[in-house]
Write an enzyme that holds these catalytic residues in place. Structure first.
Site, PDB file in Angstrom:
ATOM      1  N   ASP A  34      -6.208  -8.363  19.183  1.00 32.90           N
ATOM      2  CA  ASP A  34      -6.043  -7.422  19.966  1.00 32.90           C
ATOM      3  C   ASP A  34      -5.850  -8.036  21.326  1.00 32.90           C
ATOM      4  O   ASP A  34      -5.939  -9.382  21.532  1.00 32.90           O
ATOM      5  CB  ASP A  34      -7.243  -6.474  20.200  1.00 32.90           C
ATOM      6  CG  ASP A  34      -7.176  -5.448  21.469  1.00 32.90           C
ATOM      7  OD1 ASP A  34      -6.315  -4.740  21.419  1.00 32.90           O
ATOM      8  OD2 ASP A  34      -8.389  -5.749  21.925  1.00 32.90           O
ATOM      9  N   ASP A  36      -5.807  -6.393  25.265  1.00 35.73           N
ATOM     10  CA  ASP A  36      -6.515  -6.184  26.668  1.00 35.73           C
ATOM     11  C   ASP A  36      -7.901  -6.268  26.365  1.00 35.73           C
ATOM     12  O   ASP A  36      -8.528  -5.972  25.455  1.00 35.73           O
ATOM     13  CB  ASP A  36      -6.048  -4.732  26.923  1.00 35.73           C
ATOM     14  CG  ASP A  36      -4.660  -4.474  27.345  1.00 35.73           C
ATOM     15  OD1 ASP A  36      -3.941  -5.368  27.253  1.00 35.73           O
ATOM     16  OD2 ASP A  36      -4.298  -3.221  27.544  1.00 35.73           O
TER      17      ASP A  36
END
Length: 278
Positions: A34, A36
């Site tokens: 991922d 952020d």
């Protein structure tokens, strides 16, 4: 074009017989990150929105209106209505915008704003996967153009992200598939694994958000990085390693256990939210 991922074309091929256990153990593996608050501090789409405003693509009024919708998404209950509203607003903003100009802005954002916010320990994890001959993919609800530039700058294998439809070099205001968010991430890596012959049982996934639980449960090794409360609780339940690199806190709450260490040993296009929570 693949929905919710990189654009790929294929010839029609005859599917081989399913491999046995011994063959599965030797299939290629990958790590999925991922973006952020996992790979970087903060939200990548925030910096893209700022750049688009600086270049005159977005007005202050539009950004404020969009920020209100983003705040509802971030602080309210996540539901289909909020996501649909955010998606529709974002697509309206990019309709008619040239793809090449967007890519140039994405390069500027990655080099100036995102690269200094990359978490060095997480980047080293990705590099260790590469050194172990594993593929490393970013998997994010951010625009695939932005994710692709970031993956290229970091020397990673590639990126899965949200894809906007393009006609004659400009965005149409429609998506190809849906946001690369929640269950779509699990579907995306499963499709990628089928295309590239990856053994998901030998793959690793990293995320900060409980919204990524479908992806984390899809792989053999799940690792929580800077987890939100719900993901931290789920990590304790499943016995997943937890790494915490948030500022002002101990660099790592839990070191990677031996097994995981051996495995390591992988808005706008869509200004749909200021905190990705994907």
């Amino acid at each position: 074009m693949r929905a919710g991922g990189t654009a790929l074309t294929h010839s029609v091929v005859v599917e081989p017989a399913a491999p046995g256990d011994d063959e599965l153990a030797h299939l290629p593996t990958a790590a999925f990150f991922d973006v952020d608050n996992t790979l970087m501090h903060g939200a990548s789409t925030y910096w893209l929105a700022r750049a688009l405003s600086k270049h005159g693509v977005l007005s202050g009024r539009i950004i404020l209106n969009f920020a209100w919708k983003q705040a509802r998404f971030k602080f309210g209950a996540e539901n289909h209505g909020h996501i649909s509203s955010i998606k529709a607003s974002a697509l309206e903003l990019v309709a008619g915008f040239p793809v090449e100009q967007m890519r140039a802005i994405c390069e500027e954002v990655v080099d100036r704003d995102i690269s200094p916010r990359i978490l060095a320990p997480v980047r080293r994890l990705a590099e260790r996967h590469l050194e172990s001959d594993q593929e490393v993919w970013l998997v994010t609800a951010s625009p695939v153009e932005l994710a692709g530039v970031l993956a290229s700058r970091l020397g990673l294998t590639g990126a899965l992200g949200t894809i906007a439809e393009v006609e004659e070099g400009c965005y149409t205001g429609r998506l190809v598939g849906d946001l690369m968010h929640g269950p779509a991430k699990a579907d995306g890596i499963a499709e990628l694994a089928a295309e590239r012959g990856l053994n998901l049982e030998q793959c690793t996934a990293y995320s900060d958000s409980a919204n990524d639980l479908p992806m984390l449960r899809k792989v053999g090794r799940a690792i929580a990085v800077n987890p939100d409360t719900r993901l931290a609780r789920q990590a304790r339940h499943y016995g997943w390693p937890v790494l915490d690199y948030r500022r002002g806190r101990r660099a790592a709450k839990l070191a990677l256990p031996t097994a995981a260490a051996a495995g390591v040993g992988a808005g706008l296009l869509y200004l749909y939210k200021s905190r990705e929570r994907d």
